[in-house]
Design an enzyme around this catalytic site. Sequence first.
Site, PDB file in Angstrom:
ATOM      1  N   TYR A 178       0.677  -1.300  -0.077  1.00 42.34           N
ATOM      2  CA  TYR A 178       0.333   0.556  -0.323  1.00 42.34           C
ATOM      3  C   TYR A 178       0.733   1.069   0.306  1.00 42.34           C
ATOM      4  CZ  TYR A 178      -2.787   3.555   0.772  1.00 42.34           C
ATOM      5  OH  TYR A 178      -3.947   4.705   0.939  1.00 42.34           O
TER       6      TYR A 178
ATOM      7  N   TRP B 198       1.099   5.583  -1.749  1.00 42.07           N
ATOM      8  CA  TRP B 198       1.150   6.581  -2.786  1.00 42.07           C
ATOM      9  C   TRP B 198       1.802   6.229  -3.528  1.00 42.07           C
ATOM     10  CZ3 TRP B 198      -2.252  10.972  -2.908  1.00 42.07           C
ATOM     11  CH2 TRP B 198      -3.319  11.063  -2.934  1.00 42.07           C
TER      12      TRP B 198
HETATM   13  N1  LIG Z   1      -2.289   8.216  12.068  1.00 43.21           N
HETATM   14  C1  LIG Z   1      -2.491   8.159  11.110  1.00 43.21           C
HETATM   15  N2  LIG Z   1      -2.133   7.604  10.560  1.00 43.21           N
HETATM   16  C2  LIG Z   1      -2.197   7.069   9.217  1.00 43.21           C
HETATM   17  C3  LIG Z   1      -2.878   8.737   8.541  1.00 43.21           C
HETATM   18  C4  LIG Z   1      -3.864   8.982   9.624  1.00 43.21           C
HETATM   19  O1  LIG Z   1      -4.760  10.400   9.557  1.00 43.21           O
HETATM   20  N3  LIG Z   1      -3.497   9.839  10.747  1.00 43.21           N
HETATM   21  N4  LIG Z   1      -3.611   8.960   6.958  1.00 43.21           N
HETATM   22  C5  LIG Z   1      -3.441   7.039   6.482  1.00 43.21           C
HETATM   23  C6  LIG Z   1      -3.467   7.126   4.579  1.00 43.21           C
HETATM   24  S1  LIG Z   1      -5.303   8.357   4.454  1.00 43.21           S
HETATM   25  C7  LIG Z   1      -2.618   7.197   3.903  1.00 43.21           C
HETATM   26  S2  LIG Z   1      -2.984   7.760   2.626  1.00 43.21           S
HETATM   27  C8  LIG Z   1      -1.597   6.574   4.477  1.00 43.21           C
HETATM   28  C9  LIG Z   1      -0.811   7.054   3.535  1.00 43.21           C
HETATM   29  O2  LIG Z   1       0.852   6.347   3.637  1.00 43.21           O
HETATM   30  P1  LIG Z   1       2.142   5.612   2.556  1.00 43.21           P
HETATM   31  O3  LIG Z   1       0.788   6.187   1.176  1.00 43.21           O
HETATM   32  O4  LIG Z   1       2.460   4.923   2.797  1.00 43.21           O
HETATM   33  O5  LIG Z   1       2.560   7.133   2.150  1.00 43.21           O
HETATM   34  P2  LIG Z   1       3.456   8.546   1.582  1.00 43.21           P
HETATM   35  O6  LIG Z   1       4.626   8.744   2.328  1.00 43.21           O
HETATM   36  O7  LIG Z   1       2.871   8.745   0.535  1.00 43.21           O
HETATM   37  O8  LIG Z   1       4.607   6.706   0.789  1.00 43.21           O
HETATM   38  C10 LIG Z   1       5.055   6.465  -0.227  1.00 43.21           C
HETATM   39  C11 LIG Z   1       6.483   6.042  -0.231  1.00 43.21           C
HETATM   40  O9  LIG Z   1       6.132   6.268  -1.670  1.00 43.21           O
HETATM   41  C12 LIG Z   1       8.047   6.079  -2.394  1.00 43.21           C
HETATM   42  N5  LIG Z   1       8.256   6.886  -3.337  1.00 43.21           N
HETATM   43  C13 LIG Z   1       7.598   7.631  -4.258  1.00 43.21           C
HETATM   44  N6  LIG Z   1       7.978   8.092  -5.797  1.00 43.21           N
HETATM   45  C14 LIG Z   1       8.338   6.352  -5.361  1.00 43.21           C
HETATM   46  C15 LIG Z   1       8.897   5.510  -6.973  1.00 43.21           C
HETATM   47  O10 LIG Z   1       8.862   6.200  -7.534  1.00 43.21           O
HETATM   48  N7  LIG Z   1       9.305   4.429  -6.805  1.00 43.21           N
HETATM   49  C16 LIG Z   1       9.661   3.197  -5.741  1.00 43.21           C
HETATM   50  N8  LIG Z   1       9.516   2.423  -5.516  1.00 43.21           N
HETATM   51  N9  LIG Z   1       8.879   4.327  -4.480  1.00 43.21           N
HETATM   52  C17 LIG Z   1       8.127   5.610  -4.196  1.00 43.21           C
HETATM   53  C18 LIG Z   1       8.203   7.915  -1.210  1.00 43.21           C
HETATM   54  O11 LIG Z   1       9.777   7.914  -0.776  1.00 43.21           O
HETATM   55  C19 LIG Z   1       7.864   7.009   0.385  1.00 43.21           C
HETATM   56  O12 LIG Z   1       8.254   6.016   0.984  1.00 43.21           O
HETATM   57  O13 LIG Z   1      -0.674   6.965   5.496  1.00 43.21           O
HETATM   58  C20 LIG Z   1      -1.860   6.379   6.671  1.00 43.21           C
HETATM   59  N10 LIG Z   1      -1.414   6.923   8.244  1.00 43.21           N
HETATM   60  N1  LIG Z   2      -1.626  18.645   2.323  1.00 41.71           N
HETATM   61  C1  LIG Z   2      -1.868  17.535   2.176  1.00 41.71           C
HETATM   62  N2  LIG Z   2      -2.970  16.548   2.358  1.00 41.71           N
HETATM   63  C2  LIG Z   2      -3.693  15.844   1.809  1.00 41.71           C
HETATM   64  C3  LIG Z   2      -2.560  14.803   2.846  1.00 41.71           C
HETATM   65  C4  LIG Z   2      -1.444  15.038   3.229  1.00 41.71           C
HETATM   66  O1  LIG Z   2      -0.880  14.141   3.201  1.00 41.71           O
HETATM   67  N3  LIG Z   2      -1.189  16.190   2.707  1.00 41.71           N
HETATM   68  N4  LIG Z   2      -4.076  13.299   2.078  1.00 41.71           N
HETATM   69  C5  LIG Z   2      -3.970  12.989   1.472  1.00 41.71           C
HETATM   70  C6  LIG Z   2      -4.783  11.987   1.665  1.00 41.71           C
HETATM   71  S1  LIG Z   2      -3.520  10.105   1.274  1.00 41.71           S
HETATM   72  C7  LIG Z   2      -6.308  11.376   2.376  1.00 41.71           C
HETATM   73  S2  LIG Z   2      -6.436  10.384   2.651  1.00 41.71           S
HETATM   74  C8  LIG Z   2      -7.174  12.941   2.746  1.00 41.71           C
HETATM   75  C9  LIG Z   2      -7.305  12.701   4.541  1.00 41.71           C
HETATM   76  O2  LIG Z   2      -8.336  13.682   4.322  1.00 41.71           O
HETATM   77  P1  LIG Z   2      -9.129  14.134   5.697  1.00 41.71           P
HETATM   78  O3  LIG Z   2      -9.581  12.098   6.464  1.00 41.71           O
HETATM   79  O4  LIG Z   2     -10.106  15.420   5.828  1.00 41.71           O
HETATM   80  O5  LIG Z   2      -8.091  14.211   6.384  1.00 41.71           O
HETATM   81  P2  LIG Z   2      -7.622  14.176   8.129  1.00 41.71           P
HETATM   82  O6  LIG Z   2      -6.461  15.450   7.889  1.00 41.71           O
HETATM   83  O7  LIG Z   2      -7.116  13.523   8.751  1.00 41.71           O
HETATM   84  O8  LIG Z   2      -8.685  15.274   8.650  1.00 41.71           O
HETATM   85  C10 LIG Z   2      -9.183  16.438   8.511  1.00 41.71           C
HETATM   86  C11 LIG Z   2     -10.066  17.252   9.677  1.00 41.71           C
HETATM   87  O9  LIG Z   2     -10.897  15.662  10.068  1.00 41.71           O
HETATM   88  C12 LIG Z   2     -11.166  16.513  11.812  1.00 41.71           C
HETATM   89  N5  LIG Z   2     -11.309  15.241  12.101  1.00 41.71           N
HETATM   90  C13 LIG Z   2     -10.908  13.878  12.904  1.00 41.71           C
HETATM   91  N6  LIG Z   2     -11.510  12.741  13.600  1.00 41.71           N
HETATM   92  C14 LIG Z   2     -12.653  14.133  13.689  1.00 41.71           C
HETATM   93  C15 LIG Z   2     -13.683  13.519  14.396  1.00 41.71           C
HETATM   94  O10 LIG Z   2     -13.540  12.606  15.065  1.00 41.71           O
HETATM   95  N7  LIG Z   2     -14.372  13.914  13.684  1.00 41.71           N
HETATM   96  C16 LIG Z   2     -14.856  15.640  13.552  1.00 41.71           C
HETATM   97  N8  LIG Z   2     -15.739  16.526  13.712  1.00 41.71           N
HETATM   98  N9  LIG Z   2     -13.893  16.002  12.855  1.00 41.71           N
HETATM   99  C17 LIG Z   2     -12.610  15.076  13.067  1.00 41.71           C
HETATM  100  C18 LIG Z   2      -9.051  16.576  11.629  1.00 41.71           C
HETATM  101  O11 LIG Z   2      -9.275  18.250  12.877  1.00 41.71           O
HETATM  102  C19 LIG Z   2      -9.095  16.821  10.717  1.00 41.71           C
HETATM  103  O12 LIG Z   2      -8.232  18.111  10.005  1.00 41.71           O
HETATM  104  O13 LIG Z   2      -5.738  13.953   2.640  1.00 41.71           O
HETATM  105  C20 LIG Z   2      -4.978  14.100   1.655  1.00 41.71           C
HETATM  106  N10 LIG Z   2      -4.632  15.311   1.220  1.00 41.71           N
HETATM  107 MO   LIG Z   3      -5.516   8.679   2.223  1.00 41.09          MO
END
Ligand SMILES: Nc1nc2c(c(=O)[nH]1)N[C@H]1C(S)=C(S)[C@@H](COP(=O)(O)OP(=O)(O)OC[C@H]3O[C@@H](n4cnc5c(=O)[nH]c(N)nc54)[C@H](O)[C@@H]3O)O[C@H]1N2
Ligand SMILES: Nc1nc2c(c(=O)[nH]1)N[C@H]1C(S)=C(S)[C@@H](COP(=O)(O)OP(=O)(O)OC[C@H]3O[C@@H](n4cnc5c(=O)[nH]c(N)nc54)[C@H](O)[C@@H]3O)O[C@H]1N2
Ligand SMILES: [Mo]
Length: 766
Positions: free
Chosen positions: A112, A114
């Site tokens: 998994y 991005w």
């Molecule tokens: N506590 C907490 N944890 C969370 C979340 C949260 O809200 N709270 N959010 C979750 C969510 S929504 C998501 S989507 C995940 C994201 O989790 P990930 O998608 O695993 O996070 P990234 O840091 O985007 O990891 C992408 C990796 O791909 C590598 N990469 C980039 N380009 C290339 C390439 O061309 N080739 C290869 N082989 N590698 C490459 C980057 O260097 C990086 O290490 O995290 C989750 N974890």
């Molecule tokens: N700059 C930036 N943008 C991103 C990403 C990133 O890593 N960086 N990640 C991308 C990815 S993979 C995803 S999945 C999306 C995620 O998008 P979201 O899931 O919407 O992202 P978060 O920032 O985790 O949460 C948004 C807000 O929800 C509020 N929140 C958290 N828990 C609760 C709750 O229980 N109740 C209520 N009412 N509010 C709550 C928090 O205050 C938080 O700021 O963002 C995407 N956009």
């Molecule tokens: Mo995500």
Amino acid sequence: MAEDFPLTATHWGTYRAEVRNNRVTALHGFEQDPDPNEIGRGILDALDAPTRITAPMVRESWLRDGPGTRGDRRGQEAFVEIDWDQAARLVGDEVARVRDRFGPAAIYAGSYGWASAGRFHHAQSQMKRFLNLAGGFTRSLYTYSFAAAEAMIPHVLGSYRDFLNTTTGWRSIAEAGELVVAFGGIPIKNGQIESGGVGAHAQRAGLREALAAGVQFVNISPLRGDTEPELKADWLAARPNTDVAIMLGLAHTLYVENLHDAAFMDRYCTGFAQFLPYLTGQTDGIAKSADWAAGIADLPADTIRALARRMARKRTIISASWSLTRAHHGEQPFWMAITLAAMLGQIGRPGGGVAFGLSAENSIGADYQVMQGAAFPTSVNPIDSYIPVARVTDMLENPGGAFQFDGHDLTYPDIRLVWWAGGNPFHHHQDLNRLARAWARPETVIVNDWCWTAAARRADIVLPTTTHLERNDIAFSTRDSYVIAMQKAVDAPPGALNDHEIFRRIAAHMGFEAEFTGGMNEDEWLRWIYDSTRQTAGASGLELPEWSELSDKGWFRIPPPAQATVMMKPFRDDPVANPLKTPSGKIEVFSQRVADFGYDDCPGHPVWREPYEWLGNAGAQDLHLMSNQPSKKLHSQLDQGAVSRSGKIMGREPLMLHPDDAAARGISDGDPVRLFNARGACLGVARISDAIRPGVVRLSTGAWWDPDEAGMCRHGNPNALTRDIGTSALGQGPTAHTCLIEVEKLDGPLPEITVFDRPQIRARAG
Ligand SMILES: Nc1nc2c(c(=O)[nH]1)N[C@H]1C(S)=C(S)[C@@H](COP(=O)(O)OP(=O)(O)OC[C@H]3O[C@@H](n4cnc5c(=O)[nH]c(N)nc54)[C@H](O)[C@@H]3O)O[C@H]1N2
Ligand SMILES: Nc1nc2c(c(=O)[nH]1)N[C@H]1C(S)=C(S)[C@@H](COP(=O)(O)OP(=O)(O)OC[C@H]3O[C@@H](n4cnc5c(=O)[nH]c(N)nc54)[C@H](O)[C@@H]3O)O[C@H]1N2
Ligand SMILES: [Mo]
């Protein structure tokens, strides 16, 4: 002229690269982008930082004594540099060994993550094609973003993605909407991102268009900053994870005051009759009234009642942020938001209804035509072995163990080989100390990445890749209006290869190079991806330019749809001709299918269930941790670069906390602090602010995990603290946003951060 510089596409925007002597000296925002961001520039000093991986590497004792040697030493031992011939041999032989001895299901390559934008050099697609042709592998299902919704919403609406892709957006809201009620806010920091690439950032302009049209906003979130100050939103700082209770309180008010649309419920929904006795308390003696909800959410009951009446009076859209799904019982908020919107009777009407996560990404609320373009074909996995994505630690800990998932009784495969390409499990997974213990169990771990992330450091074999600036590609996303011909700006370090080239070499060693490449080189694949996309688009009436024209100009803008998109409009207009893909063809407020699964933690209609830990059962010292997405990076990507570092204090992530909570703990602004609970600990630096609800603290994600011997992250990764259990038996999604911690002033000096240093590397023998 900046417009002559090569174009590159990233999930955070499109940029033009200024290059001197094979070095990128600047990245300029794409001239078509009205609102470019700084995130992209974070790569400039990261390209050749000590964190860059410059050659294939093998963990020392694995190289000496083979697979299965001292998995507990992953992340601690030195690496030995090897050449690509040896790397291809070692990896190819190991894949064959595990496959032949234990079967392909013993290879876990859910992988998994991005990765990077670009349809051809997409790490996971390359890896999947390779492993599918090699005999198959155990995959993962769904995403960390909203796994609970991906499992749940198809039962309720017949599909989740169809409706995410056709969200009622700012154009429709400006035309016809009056009120946006946003659970989790409209975090414009998240709208900087789009998976697959962004041509033009649209969220800020969209919000302003709605504001100028007189639309009002309500921000229900522990963070005031989850809506932009200019929106002047009403801020309801409810307790985290109580959104379903609030929605029930709103629904109850609508019902008892006869403000709900009974005709809509009748014609478009099924199961309101089964839900009502729960709402009114007939089944359990508890009316889900505004007073009841007020006690749970810690909001005034009158505020909830007044909001319900206002929602009924106005054209209202309910936005439920994706974060709500990443909490315990994360199946419920979207289900209940749909039910509430149905009771308002505005689903399928311009500017009304329900939206999943306005501004969660640039697309959600933006105006675009959906384009299902071609991708690098991954071939077919000959075996059907999978886990729900967030159950990875459970799987490694418990081979053969039984678990439930969305109506299936499954068992965990016995994994011998783990392979990650394009993701960072030591960023994204919860309870990282527990993952690290389980990570010791497989015989071999392989990671492809371009930099020494916490995951790459914990591999046995590290395969270094290029970055988006170092290759040609073609970028577009289903939910974006731009097609970008990416041009290589600089050469990669000589020891790094494109993922495709890495897998091609391993395939050659294993004897299936021709199947893997399909007989085509990079140029030919780019042409193929574009021409197939052009063909499909053409068939649905969307004219894309010839390849030569696109590559000359560098970009193409897909025109916006003639009319503003309104989610579920066809169903609203004619539910008989356009039924939903649910068993009833209607919105399932009650789902017999879900009820028949018999899950205690996910019954047949939306319910409020207490999360395993929340402010309603917290100890006196406990605080609720919000680990939301970071504003200056995407997840862990580019955390090593200058842009992310500019958001840190003393090199750590800021911990936002309320003045009352700070005072009670003797913490001043700028103090280093320690966050801890029974699962782990990490550091942060206090940033005191009244823009957060008392009892809640925020430490955004993304700091590279840097545990000391006791497992305390010196840097500030919140997943040192989060709990790793599923949302419910239905979705088994991640639950990062359900987490209680304690915070104290750090006693003693701040330890050095080590995760940005190169690990110990020994030169190749001989
Ligand atoms: N506590 C907490 N944890 C969370 C979340 C949260 O809200 N709270 N959010 C979750 C969510 S929504 C998501 S989507 C995940 C994201 O989790 P990930 O998608 O695993 O996070 P990234 O840091 O985007 O990891 C992408 C990796 O791909 C590598 N990469 C980039 N380009 C290339 C390439 O061309 N080739 C290869 N082989 N590698 C490459 C980057 O260097 C990086 O290490 O995290 C989750 N974890
Ligand atoms: N700059 C930036 N943008 C991103 C990403 C990133 O890593 N960086 N990640 C991308 C990815 S993979 C995803 S999945 C999306 C995620 O998008 P979201 O899931 O919407 O992202 P978060 O920032 O985790 O949460 C948004 C807000 O929800 C509020 N929140 C958290 N828990 C609760 C709750 O229980 N109740 C209520 N009412 N509010 C709550 C928090 O205050 C938080 O700021 O963002 C995407 N956009
Ligand atoms: Mo995500």
